[in-house]
Design a protein around this motif. Structure first.
Motif, PDB file in Angstrom:
ATOM      1  N   ALA A  25       0.831  -1.205   0.000  1.00  0.00           N
ATOM      2  CA  ALA A  25       0.000   0.000   0.000  1.00  0.00           C
ATOM      3  C   ALA A  25       0.866   1.257   0.000  1.00  0.00           C
ATOM      4  CB  ALA A  25      -0.922  -0.008   1.217  1.00  0.00           C
ATOM      5  N   VAL A  26       1.932   1.238   0.768  1.00  0.00           N
ATOM      6  CA  VAL A  26       2.836   2.391   0.805  1.00  0.00           C
ATOM      7  C   VAL A  26       3.485   2.594  -0.566  1.00  0.00           C
ATOM      8  CG1 VAL A  26       4.964   3.301   1.798  1.00  0.00           C
ATOM      9  CG2 VAL A  26       3.273   2.206   3.275  1.00  0.00           C
ATOM     10  N   ALA A  27       3.928   1.501  -1.182  1.00  0.00           N
ATOM     11  CA  ALA A  27       4.549   1.596  -2.503  1.00  0.00           C
ATOM     12  C   ALA A  27       3.561   2.093  -3.561  1.00  0.00           C
ATOM     13  CB  ALA A  27       5.106   0.230  -2.913  1.00  0.00           C
ATOM     14  N   PHE A  28       2.305   1.725  -3.409  1.00  0.00           N
ATOM     15  CA  PHE A  28       1.282   2.134  -4.370  1.00  0.00           C
ATOM     16  C   PHE A  28       1.123   3.657  -4.406  1.00  0.00           C
ATOM     17  CE2 PHE A  28      -3.123   3.128  -5.508  1.00  0.00           C
ATOM     18  CZ  PHE A  28      -3.247   2.447  -6.711  1.00  0.00           C
ATOM     19  N   PHE A  29       1.220   4.281  -3.242  1.00  0.00           N
ATOM     20  CA  PHE A  29       1.015   5.729  -3.154  1.00  0.00           C
ATOM     21  C   PHE A  29       2.328   6.525  -3.166  1.00  0.00           C
ATOM     22  CE2 PHE A  29      -2.856   4.010  -1.156  1.00  0.00           C
ATOM     23  CZ  PHE A  29      -3.817   4.646  -1.925  1.00  0.00           C
ATOM     24  N   THR A  30       3.439   5.848  -3.420  1.00  0.00           N
ATOM     25  CA  THR A  30       4.744   6.513  -3.406  1.00  0.00           C
ATOM     26  C   THR A  30       5.393   6.424  -4.780  1.00  0.00           C
ATOM     27  OG1 THR A  30       5.024   5.842  -1.086  1.00  0.00           O
ATOM     28  CG2 THR A  30       6.991   6.599  -2.267  1.00  0.00           C
ATOM     29  N   PRO A  31       5.981   7.506  -5.275  1.00  0.00           N
ATOM     30  CA  PRO A  31       6.700   7.452  -6.558  1.00  0.00           C
ATOM     31  C   PRO A  31       7.797   6.394  -6.514  1.00  0.00           C
ATOM     32  CG  PRO A  31       6.387   9.718  -5.862  1.00  0.00           C
ATOM     33  CD  PRO A  31       5.960   8.871  -4.712  1.00  0.00           C
ATOM     34  N   ALA A  32       8.052   5.757  -7.644  1.00  0.00           N
ATOM     35  CA  ALA A  32       9.009   4.646  -7.704  1.00  0.00           C
ATOM     36  C   ALA A  32      10.380   5.037  -7.189  1.00  0.00           C
ATOM     37  CB  ALA A  32       9.105   4.137  -9.146  1.00  0.00           C
ATOM     38  N   GLU A  33      10.835   6.269  -7.498  1.00  0.00           N
ATOM     39  CA  GLU A  33      12.188   6.671  -7.102  1.00  0.00           C
ATOM     40  C   GLU A  33      12.322   6.895  -5.589  1.00  0.00           C
ATOM     41  OE1 GLU A  33       9.870  10.255  -8.687  1.00  0.00           O
ATOM     42  OE2 GLU A  33      10.263   8.156  -9.252  1.00  0.00           O
ATOM     43  N   GLN A  34      11.209   7.010  -4.900  1.00  0.00           N
ATOM     44  CA  GLN A  34      11.253   7.211  -3.448  1.00  0.00           C
ATOM     45  C   GLN A  34      10.750   5.992  -2.676  1.00  0.00           C
ATOM     46  OE1 GLN A  34       8.912  10.700  -2.684  1.00  0.00           O
ATOM     47  NE2 GLN A  34      10.114  12.017  -4.043  1.00  0.00           N
ATOM     48  N   ALA A  35      10.315   4.971  -3.382  1.00  0.00           N
ATOM     49  CA  ALA A  35       9.648   3.839  -2.747  1.00  0.00           C
ATOM     50  C   ALA A  35      10.546   3.112  -1.750  1.00  0.00           C
ATOM     51  CB  ALA A  35       9.151   2.855  -3.803  1.00  0.00           C
ATOM     52  N   ASN A  36      11.831   2.955  -2.081  1.00  0.00           N
ATOM     53  CA  ASN A  36      12.695   2.178  -1.183  1.00  0.00           C
ATOM     54  C   ASN A  36      12.821   2.824   0.196  1.00  0.00           C
ATOM     55  OD1 ASN A  36      14.136   4.324  -2.206  1.00  0.00           O
ATOM     56  ND2 ASN A  36      16.000   3.160  -2.660  1.00  0.00           N
ATOM     57  N   LEU A  37      13.030   4.138   0.219  1.00  0.00           N
ATOM     58  CA  LEU A  37      13.194   4.823   1.501  1.00  0.00           C
ATOM     59  C   LEU A  37      11.884   4.913   2.279  1.00  0.00           C
ATOM     60  CD1 LEU A  37      15.587   7.743   0.466  1.00  0.00           C
ATOM     61  CD2 LEU A  37      16.172   5.587   1.598  1.00  0.00           C
ATOM     62  N   VAL A  38      10.800   5.228   1.595  1.00  0.00           N
ATOM     63  CA  VAL A  38       9.509   5.384   2.273  1.00  0.00           C
ATOM     64  C   VAL A  38       9.010   4.040   2.795  1.00  0.00           C
ATOM     65  CG1 VAL A  38       7.106   6.094   2.018  1.00  0.00           C
ATOM     66  CG2 VAL A  38       8.917   7.406   0.892  1.00  0.00           C
ATOM     67  N   VAL A  39       9.127   3.007   1.970  1.00  0.00           N
ATOM     68  CA  VAL A  39       8.689   1.673   2.409  1.00  0.00           C
ATOM     69  C   VAL A  39       9.537   1.195   3.582  1.00  0.00           C
ATOM     70  CG1 VAL A  39       8.598  -0.759   1.747  1.00  0.00           C
ATOM     71  CG2 VAL A  39       7.686   0.984   0.212  1.00  0.00           C
ATOM     72  N   ALA A  40      10.842   1.417   3.516  1.00  0.00           N
ATOM     73  CA  ALA A  40      11.716   0.996   4.612  1.00  0.00           C
ATOM     74  C   ALA A  40      11.350   1.703   5.911  1.00  0.00           C
ATOM     75  CB  ALA A  40      13.172   1.277   4.256  1.00  0.00           C
ATOM     76  N   GLY A  41      11.114   3.003   5.829  1.00  0.00           N
ATOM     77  CA  GLY A  41      10.781   3.761   7.035  1.00  0.00           C
ATOM     78  C   GLY A  41       9.462   3.325   7.649  1.00  0.00           C
ATOM     79  N   THR A  42       8.425   3.183   6.817  1.00  0.00           N
ATOM     80  CA  THR A  42       7.116   2.778   7.349  1.00  0.00           C
ATOM     81  C   THR A  42       7.152   1.330   7.848  1.00  0.00           C
ATOM     82  OG1 THR A  42       6.405   2.201   5.103  1.00  0.00           O
ATOM     83  CG2 THR A  42       5.809   4.380   5.921  1.00  0.00           C
ATOM     84  N   THR A  43       7.958   0.506   7.216  1.00  0.00           N
ATOM     85  CA  THR A  43       8.065  -0.885   7.659  1.00  0.00           C
ATOM     86  C   THR A  43       8.714  -0.969   9.034  1.00  0.00           C
ATOM     87  OG1 THR A  43       8.179  -1.741   5.402  1.00  0.00           O
ATOM     88  CG2 THR A  43       9.069  -3.146   7.146  1.00  0.00           C
ATOM     89  N   LEU A  44       9.755  -0.195   9.258  1.00  0.00           N
ATOM     90  CA  LEU A  44      10.386  -0.197  10.573  1.00  0.00           C
ATOM     91  C   LEU A  44       9.418   0.281  11.654  1.00  0.00           C
ATOM     92  CD1 LEU A  44      13.946   1.188   9.721  1.00  0.00           C
ATOM     93  CD2 LEU A  44      13.278  -1.173  10.217  1.00  0.00           C
ATOM     94  N   LEU A  45       8.611   1.278  11.310  1.00  0.00           N
ATOM     95  CA  LEU A  45       7.595   1.743  12.257  1.00  0.00           C
ATOM     96  C   LEU A  45       6.564   0.652  12.518  1.00  0.00           C
ATOM     97  CD1 LEU A  45       6.308   3.985  13.940  1.00  0.00           C
ATOM     98  CD2 LEU A  45       5.155   4.784  11.864  1.00  0.00           C
ATOM     99  N   GLY A  46       6.116  -0.009  11.433  1.00  0.00           N
ATOM    100  CA  GLY A  46       5.153  -1.093  11.586  1.00  0.00           C
ATOM    101  C   GLY A  46       5.710  -2.247  12.395  1.00  0.00           C
ATOM    102  N   LEU A  47       6.991  -2.564  12.195  1.00  0.00           N
ATOM    103  CA  LEU A  47       7.611  -3.639  12.953  1.00  0.00           C
ATOM    104  C   LEU A  47       7.688  -3.299  14.438  1.00  0.00           C
ATOM    105  CD1 LEU A  47      10.538  -4.694  10.586  1.00  0.00           C
ATOM    106  CD2 LEU A  47       8.542  -6.061  11.210  1.00  0.00           C
ATOM    107  N   ALA A  48       7.969  -2.042  14.731  1.00  0.00           N
ATOM    108  CA  ALA A  48       8.019  -1.618  16.129  1.00  0.00           C
ATOM    109  C   ALA A  48       6.653  -1.803  16.799  1.00  0.00           C
ATOM    110  CB  ALA A  48       8.465  -0.162  16.222  1.00  0.00           C
ATOM    111  N   VAL A  49       5.603  -1.411  16.092  1.00  0.00           N
ATOM    112  CA  VAL A  49       4.250  -1.566  16.633  1.00  0.00           C
ATOM    113  C   VAL A  49       3.903  -3.039  16.783  1.00  0.00           C
ATOM    114  CG1 VAL A  49       1.802  -1.171  16.169  1.00  0.00           C
ATOM    115  CG2 VAL A  49       3.468   0.636  15.706  1.00  0.00           C
ATOM    116  N   LEU A  50       4.210  -3.823  15.749  1.00  0.00           N
ATOM    117  CA  LEU A  50       3.921  -5.254  15.785  1.00  0.00           C
ATOM    118  C   LEU A  50       4.676  -5.953  16.900  1.00  0.00           C
ATOM    119  CD1 LEU A  50       2.583  -7.731  14.468  1.00  0.00           C
ATOM    120  CD2 LEU A  50       4.573  -7.896  12.963  1.00  0.00           C
TER     121      LEU A  50
END
Length: 232
Positions: free
Chosen positions: A166-191
């Motif tokens: 979902a994050v990658a869907f709403f993020t431009p391809a050139e920024q997807a790696n950084l945005v997905v990584a950041g949100t994933t780390l946040l999600g992992l912390a919550v999980l």
């Protein structure tokens, strides 16, 4: 609340589904995010990133379900074999099995006469249940359920995998790696915090350990994507 109606709920009562749920969600989030980060770092376009993420979701959910089903089924088969053996021993040598149960209670701290009394009463009520619980360590609380474990693993894997997609869907391809990584780390912390809380463990420690390994996984796939990237 009277003692007759009071019912305690311990963490071990949740162990059957909690382990599969935490493992599934964590694996779905980490593996799919790592796949998306690696493909995005390689310079792939938006469509390729999403296809990779969706393919990872489907394949991972099916793999988790199959793996959990086979693993838990094997454990269940072993438990049933032990119960069948114990049932035969009770039929062939009930006196010897009563002595064995008595020795178990003596080893746990009861004196011989009380241990014998306890063993006799439990044997009269349900001999197989007593031996399953106290000799084999098999009880209704921790009894395995392959179908439940498979379904929980598949559904929670998919739920975790949806986040980076979902994050990658709403993020431009050139920024997807950084945005997905950041949100994933946040999600992992919550999980990690939720899993630790549900299991009665320390929240900070639970969050830290999943964030650490998630960061390692995404760093590894990002390195591969950068090394074999199709564009700069």
């Amino acid at each position: 609340m009277s003692r007759l109606t009071h019912s305690e709920v311990h963490m071990v009562h949740r162990i059957g589904w909690l382990r599969a749920a935490v493992l599934g969600a964590n694996d779905g989030l980490v593996s799919t995010a790592s796949l998306v980060v690696g493909v995005a770092t390689a310079g792939s376009d938006h469509k390729a990133i999403l296809i990779a993420g969706l393919a990872g979701l489907v394949a991972g959910a099916m793999s988790m379900a199959a793996g959990e089903y086979v693993s838990v089924s094997s454990q269940s088969d072993a438990e049933q074999a032990d119960l069948a053996r114990e049932r035969a021993e009770l039929a062939d040598d009930p006196a010897g099995e009563l002595d064995e149960l008595t020795e178990i209670y003596v080893a746990r701290g009861l004196d011989n006469s009380l241990a014998r009394q306890v063993a006799t009463q439990l044997t009269a009520r349900d001999a197989l249940a007593a031996h399953a619980r106290d000799e084999l360590g098999i009880s209704e609380t921790v009894e395995t359920n392959p179908v439940q474990a498979a379904l929980v693993s598949a559904l929670t894997f998919a739920a975790g995998a949806v986040v980076p997609i979902a994050v990658a869907f709403f993020t431009p391809a050139e920024q997807a790696n950084l945005v997905v990584a950041g949100t994933t780390l946040l999600g992992l912390a919550v999980l990690g915090a939720l899993g630790a809380s549900a299991g009665g463990a320390g929240v900070a420690r639970g969050a830290a350990r999943v964030v650490f390994w998630g960061a390692i996984a995404m760093a590894a796939t990002a390195a591969i994507g950068a090394l074999f990237g199709v564009s700069t």
